[in-house]
Design a protein around this motif. Structure first.
Motif, PDB file in Angstrom:
ATOM      1  N   CYS A 114       1.763   8.825  12.665  1.00 38.40           N
ATOM      2  CA  CYS A 114       2.347   7.501  11.809  1.00 38.40           C
ATOM      3  C   CYS A 114       0.924   6.899  10.263  1.00 38.40           C
ATOM      4  O   CYS A 114       0.593   7.237   9.927  1.00 38.40           O
ATOM      5  N   VAL A 115       0.574   6.682  11.842  1.00 33.26           N
ATOM      6  CA  VAL A 115      -1.090   5.967  11.315  1.00 33.26           C
ATOM      7  C   VAL A 115      -1.789   6.508  11.116  1.00 33.26           C
ATOM      8  O   VAL A 115      -2.696   6.470  10.065  1.00 33.26           O
ATOM      9  N   GLN A 116      -2.156   7.811  11.841  1.00 32.92           N
ATOM     10  CA  GLN A 116      -3.637   8.806  11.744  1.00 32.92           C
ATOM     11  C   GLN A 116      -3.455   9.458  10.360  1.00 32.92           C
ATOM     12  O   GLN A 116      -4.095   9.599   9.371  1.00 32.92           O
ATOM     13  N   SER A 117      -1.666   9.572   9.654  1.00 36.63           N
ATOM     14  CA  SER A 117      -1.319  10.809   8.915  1.00 36.63           C
ATOM     15  C   SER A 117      -1.228   9.815   7.507  1.00 36.63           C
ATOM     16  O   SER A 117      -1.239  10.528   6.720  1.00 36.63           O
ATOM     17  N   CYS A 118      -1.100   8.125   7.128  1.00 39.85           N
ATOM     18  CA  CYS A 118      -0.805   8.112   5.965  1.00 39.85           C
ATOM     19  C   CYS A 118      -2.138   7.935   5.548  1.00 39.85           C
ATOM     20  O   CYS A 118      -3.600   7.038   6.065  1.00 39.85           O
TER      21      CYS A 118
ATOM     22  N   ALA B  90       4.057  11.528   4.027  1.00 42.58           N
ATOM     23  CA  ALA B  90       2.976  12.142   5.138  1.00 42.58           C
ATOM     24  C   ALA B  90       3.735  11.231   6.110  1.00 42.58           C
ATOM     25  O   ALA B  90       3.382  12.396   7.234  1.00 42.58           O
ATOM     26  N   CYS B  91       3.782  10.136   6.307  1.00 43.70           N
ATOM     27  CA  CYS B  91       4.323   9.781   7.694  1.00 43.70           C
ATOM     28  C   CYS B  91       5.380  10.545   8.569  1.00 43.70           C
ATOM     29  O   CYS B  91       5.637  10.578   9.831  1.00 43.70           O
TER      30      CYS B  91
ATOM     31  N   ARG C 288       0.679  -1.027   0.367  1.00 39.35           N
ATOM     32  CA  ARG C 288      -0.158  -0.485  -0.022  1.00 39.35           C
ATOM     33  C   ARG C 288       0.518   1.878   0.092  1.00 39.35           C
ATOM     34  O   ARG C 288       0.383   2.362  -0.140  1.00 39.35           O
ATOM     35  N   CYS C 289       2.108   1.053  -0.003  1.00 34.86           N
ATOM     36  CA  CYS C 289       2.616   2.403   0.886  1.00 34.86           C
ATOM     37  C   CYS C 289       3.226   3.013  -0.552  1.00 34.86           C
ATOM     38  O   CYS C 289       3.743   2.433  -1.525  1.00 34.86           O
ATOM     39  N   ILE C 290       2.954   4.331  -1.102  1.00 39.54           N
ATOM     40  CA  ILE C 290       3.282   5.382  -1.951  1.00 39.54           C
ATOM     41  C   ILE C 290       4.543   5.776  -2.244  1.00 39.54           C
ATOM     42  O   ILE C 290       4.531   7.043  -2.740  1.00 39.54           O
TER      43      ILE C 290
END
Lengths: 187, 255
Positions: free
Chosen positions: A133-137, A19-20, A13-15
């Motif tokens: 980091c979790v919230q912002s991904c 952002a994290c 999923r990581c692009i």
């Protein structure tokens, strides 16, 4: 059974938008050279196809933390839930933990004169919130799991490019990338 | 030269232990003049005092340096600071004229033992699995050899005018240690080359200046201990700088 908190990084999923990394720096207002979370790229030689795979990594909250063993002041502590936290008041900035950590996690904060690192936003989690980091991904590529939870998805405990996991037994888990169909023109 | 305070700390602490041990053994054997013994004991204490000051220069929070002793259960650095702290106290006592006879022998024996233990602790700090070249016996061997080479050489510089100094035997011992340093340095560079980023020119200079050239100064019946010591000290300093700067740790995705 006590919880064993860990990061789950979904490389599929990581692009690699970072952002994290940016949200962590923004929330904690660290000194410029301090990066508690970093986005790496898997090396092409490790991949079957020429694709770009981002891997977002922070502290691995290892089961046998090298930082904790090396620290002369006892500034590191592993909580019952597995989170490895660092006490800035005890730290004297000797940087031995930076040498000991195979994952280059602890960062020296020049303004504080001490080492700092990701603590999985322990204070936020204690208040029922998710790590920044979790919230912002935007892709939900980072999540927090309980390793003792039998309902976790199929995941891997290491990926190519990281130091051998036998050194400190990191708790971070991964969902590997999958490459779609690629059409190559060889003419 | 990112770890220069540590270079100086390890150099001076090992020089101090080597000088202290050589002085204690010389006094046990007899023949060293009181003036030479006093000068050598002051040199040993001075070196360890300098090393302690240098070690605080490495810290981000020097005022909290005392906290470095708080985790001896798992941290080799804590153990090192504790042991060297006691060693520094004993080397100070050894400078005192009123410390004589049996008490002096006891202080000398304990100080020598703790000094060696401190050097071993210093070496074990760096046996980190994250740095494969250091996760070997080499750090401990390098640190011990620094002490065993420089300490006796400094003592022989100080005692060169004492008639009872048996230069022949001392020269032989130092030559053996220089040969050991050559073998161990070459073994480190060759066996760990996958985890070292070695500048060949600097390595050659280190071996030439710090190991081979001292042999020239130790020839004949009147070796020049001052010249040998200076060359060896320069070589040990250069070797220590290379020790910290050339090591390659595990990478993260090639970075």
């Amino acid at each position: 059974m006590a919880k064993k908190m860990a990061f789950l990084v979904n490389c599929d999923r990581c692009i690699a938008c970072n952002a994290c990394e940016v949200s962590c720096k923004n929330y904690y207002q660290q000194e410029a050279s301090v990066h508690w979370r970093k986005v790496y790229y898997m090396q092409e030689k490790e991949l079957a196809l020429p694709i770009r795979v981002g891997v977002s990594l922070a502290c691995n909250h290892c089961e046998d933390p090298a930082c904790m063993k090396a620290c002369p002041t006892g500034a590191y502590r592993k909580r019952e839930d597995g989170i490895v936290v660092h006490d800035n008041d005890r730290c004297i900035g000797c940087k031995l933990c930076m040498m000991a950590c195979p994952y280059k996690v602890p960062c020296f904060d020049k303004d504080l004169g001490k080492v700092t690192k990701c603590d999985m936003c322990a204070a936020r989690q204690d208040n029922g919130e998710q790590p920044v980091c979790v919230q912002s991904c935007p892709m939900d590529a980072i999540s927090i799991i309980d390793l003792n939870d039998g309902r976790n998805p199929a995941m891997e405990d290491e990926i190519p490019g990281m130091p051998p996991r036998s050194i400190t037994r990191p708790t971070t888990r991964f969902i590997r990338e999958t490459a779609g169909t690629q059409i190559r023109r060889d003419d | 030269m990112s770890e220069f305070p540590l270079v100086l700390f390890t150099f001076f602490s090992q020089l101090s232990v080597g000088t202290f041990l050589a002085l204690y053994l010389s006094e046990r054997r007899g023949g060293i003049s009181p003036a030479s013994a006093r000068l050598a004991s002051h040199a040993a204490f001075g070196a360890v005092a300098i090393s302690m000051v240098c070690s605080t220069m490495h810290l981000g929070d020097p005022a909290g340096a005392w906290r470095a002793m708080l985790n001896p259960w798992t941290s080799w650095l804590s153990r090192e600071i504790l042991v060297f702290g006691v060693f520094a106290g004993l080397s100070f006592l050894y400078c005192m004229p009123m410390v004589r006879g049996t008490l002096r022998q006891l202080v000398g024996l304990l100080g020598s033992f703790l000094g060696i233990v401190g050097i071993v602790c210093s070496g074990l700090i760096y046996t980190l699995p994250s740095h494969p070249a250091w996760d070997t016996p080499f750090p401990v061997l390098f640190f011990l050899l620094t002490a065993w080479l420089l300490g006796p050489m400094l003592l022989l510089c100080i005692t060169r005018r004492d008639e009872a100094t048996d230069s022949g035997q001392c020269t032989g011992c130092v030559k053996i240690l220089l040969a050991a340093q050559l073998v161990i340095t070459c073994a480190y560079l060759l066996t760990q080359q996958a985890w070292l980023d070695t500048n060949s020119t600097l390595a050659a200079v280190r071996i030439l200046v710090g190991i081979l050239m001292p042999f020239v100064f130790l020839r004949g019946t009147s070796p020049s201990w001052g010249g040998a010591f200076l060359l060896c000290a320069c070589g040990e300093l250069l070797g220590r700088v290379m020790f910290y700067d050339n090591v390659i740790p595990y990478t993260m995705f090639g970075m």
